[in-house]
Design a protein around this motif. Structure first.
Motif, PDB file in Angstrom:
ATOM      1  N   ARG A 182       0.837  -1.210   0.000  1.00  0.00           N
ATOM      2  CA  ARG A 182       0.000   0.000   0.000  1.00  0.00           C
ATOM      3  C   ARG A 182       0.869   1.256   0.000  1.00  0.00           C
ATOM      4  O   ARG A 182       1.939   1.270   0.610  1.00  0.00           O
ATOM      5  N   ARG A 183       0.392   2.338  -0.661  1.00  0.00           N
ATOM      6  CA  ARG A 183       1.118   3.608  -0.596  1.00  0.00           C
ATOM      7  C   ARG A 183       0.899   4.225   0.796  1.00  0.00           C
ATOM      8  O   ARG A 183      -0.239   4.343   1.235  1.00  0.00           O
ATOM      9  N   PRO A 184       1.970   4.577   1.519  1.00  0.00           N
ATOM     10  CA  PRO A 184       1.775   4.998   2.916  1.00  0.00           C
ATOM     11  C   PRO A 184       1.329   6.452   3.065  1.00  0.00           C
ATOM     12  O   PRO A 184       1.609   7.288   2.214  1.00  0.00           O
ATOM     13  N   ALA A 185       0.653   6.698   4.179  1.00  0.00           N
ATOM     14  CA  ALA A 185       0.494   8.069   4.669  1.00  0.00           C
ATOM     15  C   ALA A 185       1.692   8.312   5.592  1.00  0.00           C
ATOM     16  O   ALA A 185       2.408   7.366   5.931  1.00  0.00           O
ATOM     17  N   TRP A 186       1.929   9.576   6.006  1.00  0.00           N
ATOM     18  CA  TRP A 186       3.097   9.875   6.838  1.00  0.00           C
ATOM     19  C   TRP A 186       2.640  10.496   8.149  1.00  0.00           C
ATOM     20  O   TRP A 186       1.858  11.450   8.148  1.00  0.00           O
ATOM     21  N   ARG A 187       3.119   9.917   9.237  1.00  0.00           N
ATOM     22  CA  ARG A 187       2.707  10.391  10.567  1.00  0.00           C
ATOM     23  C   ARG A 187       3.876  11.003  11.325  1.00  0.00           C
ATOM     24  O   ARG A 187       5.024  10.643  11.077  1.00  0.00           O
ATOM     25  N   VAL A 188       3.555  11.884  12.270  1.00  0.00           N
ATOM     26  CA  VAL A 188       4.589  12.363  13.207  1.00  0.00           C
ATOM     27  C   VAL A 188       4.433  11.619  14.519  1.00  0.00           C
ATOM     28  O   VAL A 188       3.325  11.363  14.987  1.00  0.00           O
TER      29      VAL A 188
ATOM     30  N   ILE B 116      -1.362  12.286  11.147  1.00  0.00           N
ATOM     31  CA  ILE B 116      -0.935  12.320   9.744  1.00  0.00           C
ATOM     32  C   ILE B 116      -0.558  13.739   9.337  1.00  0.00           C
ATOM     33  O   ILE B 116      -1.304  14.691   9.593  1.00  0.00           O
ATOM     34  N   VAL B 117       0.624  13.885   8.738  1.00  0.00           N
ATOM     35  CA  VAL B 117       1.034  15.192   8.211  1.00  0.00           C
ATOM     36  C   VAL B 117       1.103  15.177   6.681  1.00  0.00           C
ATOM     37  O   VAL B 117       1.197  16.213   6.048  1.00  0.00           O
ATOM     38  N   ARG B 118       1.074  13.971   6.098  1.00  0.00           N
ATOM     39  CA  ARG B 118       0.981  13.891   4.635  1.00  0.00           C
ATOM     40  C   ARG B 118       0.152  12.666   4.283  1.00  0.00           C
ATOM     41  O   ARG B 118       0.414  11.569   4.788  1.00  0.00           O
ATOM     42  N   ARG B 119      -0.840  12.886   3.444  1.00  0.00           N
ATOM     43  CA  ARG B 119      -1.747  11.795   3.113  1.00  0.00           C
ATOM     44  C   ARG B 119      -1.110  10.855   2.094  1.00  0.00           C
ATOM     45  O   ARG B 119      -0.137  11.207   1.434  1.00  0.00           O
ATOM     46  N   SER B 120      -1.720   9.673   1.941  1.00  0.00           N
ATOM     47  CA  SER B 120      -1.134   8.687   1.018  1.00  0.00           C
ATOM     48  C   SER B 120      -1.213   9.157  -0.435  1.00  0.00           C
ATOM     49  O   SER B 120      -0.456   8.680  -1.274  1.00  0.00           O
ATOM     50  N   ASP B 121      -2.099  10.111  -0.750  1.00  0.00           N
ATOM     51  CA  ASP B 121      -2.141  10.626  -2.132  1.00  0.00           C
ATOM     52  C   ASP B 121      -1.135  11.764  -2.326  1.00  0.00           C
ATOM     53  O   ASP B 121      -1.114  12.410  -3.368  1.00  0.00           O
TER      54      ASP B 121
END
Ligand code: GLU
Length: 301
Positions: A135-141, A170-175
């Protein structure tokens, strides 16, 4: 001082965001400050340029002017990317491969705003485990277990432990789209915004944003979270209440009538008589603004 109004161009203005725009404007003008407009069109699916244009016309019609416009969020990815990279350098960012349903199954929804406490499932994956994900990841802090405290200009002292309320967020979504929480911090800080006035639905985002300000070494503004406007039967007003949309209000009322009635509903004047924003700025005082939700009297609009 510098204030801002930051609407999302996802529909026509309605009583709730007219109220937010009016109070942000009154606070700035009564202090002789600078007012900025920022179109928050981060979400490409929901934002429309035509709504942004209509927002500018509607604000002008209401008599709520601004001194400058900040670039719309859809043009700011390089700025958000630079701040994302700073967090990454501090080892605070990690990829999260959880699907929406995994996230919801793993935790009980928290609070009325639907914020979900993240379980931390992807926090400590090994490089091998990451490589095995498709899966394409989202990015978390990674948030520490500390309390974030601040004094809200309307709601008073607030304290929140991020690790208990939302967890790593989440600071950047998977899209690839940067999340509102990061974008709003970058935009307000780099725009030298010193005062943020917005709806109390965002009170629960403020601790996350203050923590980002701190980690990024940016100066945080003073926050004022406004009470919600409720219909006379106590229901929350929403964009679905078509008659609260400015399209319908404009057909029935003058700008002074809308402003005067709103000002009456929130305690800024004693009667629902027509008023201009300038009239109200002369006697504006945050102490008059109620902390609790405001029920609009039957028949006011
Ligand atoms: N764009 C958000 C909204 O329209 C407001 C965000 C903010 O004021 O921080 O609800």
């Amino acid at each position: 001082m510098t204030g801002r109004f930051a609407p999302s161009p996802t529909g026509r203005m309605h009583l709730g965001n007219i109220f937010t725009a009016l109070l942000a404007w009154l606070s700035v003008r009564s202090q002789g400050g600078r007012m900025l407009l920022r179109i928050e069109d981060l979400d490409p699916q929901r934002s429309r340029a035509a709504y942004a244009e209509q927002l500018r016309r509607d604000l002008g019609w209401l008599g709520l002017d601004w001194d400058g416009e900040m670039p719309p969020q859809s043009t700011r990815s390089p700025v958000y990317a630079a701040h994302f990279a700073k967090l990454e350098e501090q080892g605070l960012i990690y990829p999260c491969y959880c699907s929406r349903s995994e996230l919801h199954d793993a935790s009980a929804p928290h609070a009325s705003d639907g914020t979900v406490l993240y379980s931390g499932a992807c926090r400590d994956l090994t490089p091998e485990q990451r490589a095995a994900k498709t899966r394409r990841p989202a990015w978390r802090v990674r948030v520490p277990d500390i309390a974030v405290s601040f004094r809200d200009g309307v709601c008073g002292p607030q304290t929140e432990r991020l690790a208990e309320t939302c967890g790593d967020f989440i600071v950047r979504r998977s899209d690839g789209v940067y999340a509102y929480q990061l974008a709003v911090v970058c935009d307000d800080a780099l725009g030298s915004v010193t005062e943020v006035v917005r709806g109390s639905d965002l009170l629960s985002s403020t601790a996350r944003q203050l923590w980002l300000y701190r980690e990024l070494g940016l100066r945080a503004p003073q926050f004022y979270h406004l009470p919600l406007l409720l219909a006379s039967d106590g229901r929350r007003l929403s964009k679905r209440d078509g008659d609260q949309s400015l399209e319908h209000l404009r057909a029935r009322y003058s700008p002074e009538e809308i402003i005067g009635r709103l000002a009456f509903a929130c305690g800024l004047q004693n009667r629902p008589t027509p008023a201009t924003p300038q009239d109200l700025a002369r006697t504006f005082d945050w102490a008059k603004v109620p902390k609790n939700d405001i029920v609009l009297p039957e028949g006011l609009f």
